[in-house]
Design a protein around this motif. Structure first.
Motif, PDB file in Angstrom:
ATOM      1  N   ALA A 201      89.244  37.215  11.161  1.00 60.23           N
ATOM      2  CA  ALA A 201      90.078  38.413  11.119  1.00 60.23           C
ATOM      3  C   ALA A 201      89.848  39.241  12.377  1.00 60.23           C
TER       4      ALA A 201
ATOM      5  N   SER B 224      86.373  41.112  13.355  1.00 62.34           N
ATOM      6  CA  SER B 224      85.303  40.574  12.511  1.00 62.34           C
ATOM      7  C   SER B 224      83.995  40.425  13.275  1.00 62.34           C
TER       8      SER B 224
ATOM      9  N   GLU C 190      93.470  38.283  15.343  1.00 58.09           N
ATOM     10  CA  GLU C 190      93.093  37.346  14.287  1.00 58.09           C
ATOM     11  C   GLU C 190      93.313  35.918  14.779  1.00 58.09           C
TER      12      GLU C 190
ATOM     13  N   ALA D 136      87.260  38.340   6.643  1.00 56.35           N
ATOM     14  CA  ALA D 136      88.398  38.685   5.776  1.00 56.35           C
ATOM     15  C   ALA D 136      87.953  38.759   4.316  1.00 56.35           C
TER      16      ALA D 136
END
Length: 462
Positions: A216, A219, A226, A269
């Motif tokens: 994501a 992250s 992403e 995610a």
């Protein structure tokens, strides 16, 4: 060996390889036997000899792994022949001993005792036989071979390509594991969908997680957008996980989730995404041993190995070499006319004496060396000799050889080979002299002299 006959047209004409279908057996019949270990910590263990070529040694790829410092990496083999079981030493450092006598080859009979390193075992033939179906074809995808060993592999490929079963392909480096994976995908109902390859041994742990499952935005540092991972990219198709044995233990539960739940969660995610993929994995490691030693999850191993395909090394199917050379010649030049080869049959006899540690990949390198390096008649035997001595396509190690006396040019070539071989040998063994000497099947003191000769002492371990 195969009962297949290979017919070639006359010299200078077309050279179509044909199988005589009447002589192709539909199944390979193998007698059963077992080895009873009578010494070492595994005393009393019974090991089935369940292959036409059964390998024994300290290396992880052997059918029987002998955990013994005095055993060579590839120590010996048991070949099942029409007239019995042949025990063959593979040039081991300490030899294969039968009833106290060092042997090169010997047929085994009931109750014969032999020794590998310090491990003693007894050969016990059984009354039962095993039957393995064989393909009638001499190819599967880009893989070629008319030997029984390869037609066994082709039968498995033809049978299971049509299914969605997970497949584990095992075999040494250069035996064609990726070509088998490609062929399984190409012969499946998923052939028009993506075939995505992930090399688990070439990517760092943090990178491979993102490659497989995606991530994501935000992250981790640098994740500005992403990313779609391999499983989502291959939706409807096949994911090929090469060198699966190198996968970090921390990632294995996530892979197991994909197999069981058919869903992935991108790194960072909160939601999961459904995926429809078939998984094919490959490794040159013995995964059963990795499981026993805690380096690979047992549940993942069983999920990956619904179907197991063992790719035979080239030394166990030398009858295929002339066919493979012709196929390589056709691939590299557009013609399989062997009239350009100098003494082709004599070269093939020489090729069949070589054990091909690099397997089909090494064979291709030797043939390509001949094709690329000559404008006239090609001497394959000379190409094999040069290839075995580690000469690169650029000619490294042979600088200005034409201007040197023969002895000087030869010494330069040998020095280049020695240094290149030892550097790679010690890299594989973490700089450990003793382990390196065992793998190379040379005396430890000799390896130490070569290390000093080429000034490679730094980082070496005793």
């Amino acid at each position: 060996m195969s009962n297949t006959s290979i017919a070639h047209s006359g010299r200078g004409g077309s050279h179509t390889v044909m199988l005589n279908r009447k002589s192709v057996p539909r199944a390979l019949q193998l007698k059963k036997a077992k080895l009873l270990i009578i010494s070492s910590t595994e005393r009393g263990r019974e090991v089935p000899v369940d292959k036409d070529v059964f390998t024994i040694g300290a290396g992880a790829q052997n059918d029987l792994i002998v955990s013994d410092e005095s055993a060579s990496r590839r120590h010996c083999e048991i070949h099942q022949r029409e007239n019995g079981f042949l025990l063959r030493d593979l040039g081991s450092t300490n030899g294969t001993m039968v009833q106290g006598v060092r042997v090169c080859e010997v047929y085994l009979t009931q109750g014969v005792e032999f020794q590998v390193g310090t491990t003693r075992m007894v050969f016990c033939p059984l009354q039962e036989t095993m039957s393995y179906p064989l393909s009638s074809q001499d190819h599967f995808g880009r893989l070629n071979g008319a030997s029984a060993a390869m037609r066994r592999v082709f039968h498995l490929g033809e049978t299971y390509a049509r299914t969605d079963a997970a497949v584990l392909i095992q075999g040494e480096t250069g035996t064609g594991k990726e070509l088998m994976a490609e062929a399984l995908h190409a012969h499946s109902s998923r052939s028009k969908k993506p075939f995505v390859v992930i090399d688990c041994g070439a990517l760092a742990t943090g990178v491979i997680e993102s490659e497989l499952f995606g991530h994501a935005k935000g992250s981790f540092t640098g994740a500005g957008t992403e990313r779609v991972g391999a499983f989502e990219s291959a939706h409807g198709g096949t994911v090929f996980l090469d060198e699966i044995g190198e996968m970090d233990l921390s990632l294995q539960p996530k892979l197991l989730r994909v197999l069981e739940k058919k869903e992935v969660r991108r790194l960072g995610a909160n939601t999961v995404r459904p995926v429809d993929v078939r998984i094919i994995a490959a490794t040159n490691r013995n995964l059963e041993r990795e499981v026993r030693e805690g380096r690979f999850r047992e549940d993942l191993y069983y999920r990956l190995s619904i179907v197991k395909i063992e790719m035979p090394p080239l030394r166990q199917r030398k009858d295929d070499i002339p066919l493979l050379v012709r196929c390589l010649l056709k691939d590299l030049t557009g013609s399989d006319d062997v009239s350009v080869w100098s003494e082709f049959e004599k070269s093939m006899a020489l090729f069949c004496q070589h054990d091909w540690p690099g397997n089909a990949r090494e064979l291709r390198n030797v043939v390509e060396m001949g094709v690329r390096g000559s404008a006239g008649s090609i001497d394959l035997g000379a190409c094999l000799t040069m290839g075995r001595m580690g000469v690169t396509e650029s000619g490294e190690g042979l600088a200005n050889a034409d201007d040197m006396p023969f002895k000087q040019a030869k010494n330069q070539l040998v020095d280049h080979f020695e240094k290149d071989y030892i550097v790679k040998l010690l890299e594989r063994n973490g700089g450990n002299i003793s382990r390196g000497a065992r793998e190379a099947q040379i005396e430890r003191a000799y390896l130490q002299r070569l290390v000093r000769k080429h000034d490679l002492n730094s980082g070496m371990k005793k």
